[in-house]
Design a protein around this motif. Structure first.
Motif, PDB file in Angstrom:
ATOM      1  N   GLN A 116       0.840  -1.195   0.000  1.00  0.00           N
ATOM      2  CA  GLN A 116       0.000   0.000   0.000  1.00  0.00           C
ATOM      3  C   GLN A 116       0.876   1.246   0.000  1.00  0.00           C
ATOM      4  O   GLN A 116       0.510   2.283  -0.564  1.00  0.00           O
ATOM      5  N   GLU A 185      -7.213  -0.890  -7.231  1.00  0.00           N
ATOM      6  CA  GLU A 185      -8.515  -1.368  -6.766  1.00  0.00           C
ATOM      7  C   GLU A 185      -8.374  -2.526  -5.782  1.00  0.00           C
ATOM      8  O   GLU A 185      -9.182  -2.664  -4.865  1.00  0.00           O
ATOM      9  N   ASN A 186      -7.332  -3.352  -5.950  1.00  0.00           N
ATOM     10  CA  ASN A 186      -7.131  -4.446  -4.998  1.00  0.00           C
ATOM     11  C   ASN A 186      -6.659  -3.947  -3.639  1.00  0.00           C
ATOM     12  O   ASN A 186      -6.853  -4.613  -2.626  1.00  0.00           O
ATOM     13  N   ARG A 188      -7.790  -1.040  -2.426  1.00  0.00           N
ATOM     14  CA  ARG A 188      -9.016  -0.468  -1.853  1.00  0.00           C
ATOM     15  C   ARG A 188     -10.019  -1.553  -1.494  1.00  0.00           C
ATOM     16  O   ARG A 188     -10.728  -1.454  -0.491  1.00  0.00           O
ATOM     17  N   HIS A 189     -10.108  -2.592  -2.319  1.00  0.00           N
ATOM     18  CA  HIS A 189     -11.069  -3.675  -2.099  1.00  0.00           C
ATOM     19  C   HIS A 189     -10.319  -4.988  -2.228  1.00  0.00           C
ATOM     20  O   HIS A 189     -10.240  -5.567  -3.317  1.00  0.00           O
ATOM     21  N   GLU A 190      -9.763  -5.461  -1.134  1.00  0.00           N
ATOM     22  CA  GLU A 190      -8.899  -6.634  -1.124  1.00  0.00           C
ATOM     23  C   GLU A 190      -9.590  -7.828  -1.780  1.00  0.00           C
ATOM     24  O   GLU A 190     -10.727  -8.179  -1.451  1.00  0.00           O
ATOM     25  N   LEU A 192     -10.560  -8.106  -4.928  1.00  0.00           N
ATOM     26  CA  LEU A 192     -11.454  -7.799  -6.049  1.00  0.00           C
ATOM     27  C   LEU A 192     -10.950  -8.447  -7.336  1.00  0.00           C
ATOM     28  O   LEU A 192     -11.725  -8.977  -8.128  1.00  0.00           O
TER      29      LEU A 192
END
Length: 208
Positions: A116, A185-186, A188-190, A192
């Motif tokens: 991150q 996006e992964n 933010r939304h693990e 996905l």
């Protein structure tokens, strides 16, 4: 090479890696301009003077981290193009999965730098345009070498009729944009984008 010299060299490399790991979250949180050597030293648990035994400046630290995140080593490039098993498409998918799912970081080693941080850091990377020379050139070279390596892999896929036609370097930039988007996006939304989702997203590069 004498054993003591080897130990000294390894000790120095370990210290440098420790400092780089300590500096990364500070650069992400505060930006390269606002981050100070004193803050990096405190995070690393050592004196400011000791930091200068390993690095000339915070700009050098920043440039090394940026080159690591944006670049690829010559050995890794050679392996990707000539050693790694699978078709060019398979290898493009592997690179993407390493970034999006496995979140591979070359500097992290077994401990792992939180990717991150790498995401936020890569979002800031245009700040390296403000770096003095030769640091700016070093980061630019690492960035360009990465893109040219992917372009060569795309050319391999085009030559065997597997990947779509078009200027390979432009397609490499397009590929990197897609991969970076999935990575974001992964974070933010693990979960996905799993392996199948990554492959589906990259099918736009397959020749129909």
């Amino acid at each position: 090479m004498p054993r003591n010299h080897e130990k000294d060299m390894q000790f120095r490399e370990d210290k440098k890696k420790h400092i780089l790991k300590s500096a990364l979250p500070l650069f992400v949180a505060n930006g390269p301009q606002a981050t100070t050597i004193s803050e990096i030293a405190k995070a690393a648990g050592m004196s400011k003077g000791l930091i200068y035994n390993y690095f000339e400046s915070k700009e050098e630290l920043y440039s090394i981290l940026a080159a690591d995140i944006l670049g690829i080593s010559e050995k890794d490039a050679h392996d990707l193009l000539h050693v790694t098993e699978g078709t060019p498409w398979d290898r493009l998918c592997k690179v993407a999965k390493d970034v999006v799912i496995r979140r591979v970081s070359k500097l992290a080693g077994d401990e792992g730098i939180g990717m991150q941080f790498n995401l936020a850091f890569s979002m800031q990377f245009l700040s390296f345009e403000q770096l003095p020379e030769p640091y700016k050139s070093n980061v630019n070279k690492a960035y360009d070498f990465n893109r040219h390596t992917i372009a060569q892999l795309i050319e391999q896929g085009q030559a065997c009729g597997q990947l779509i036609e078009g200027p390979s370097y432009q397609l490499a930039i397009h590929y990197s944009s897609v991969v970076n988007g999935m990575f974001m996006e992964n974070i933010r939304h693990e979960g996905l984008f799993d392996e199948i989702a990554v492959e589906n997203a990259l099918k736009l590069f397959l020749r129909q």
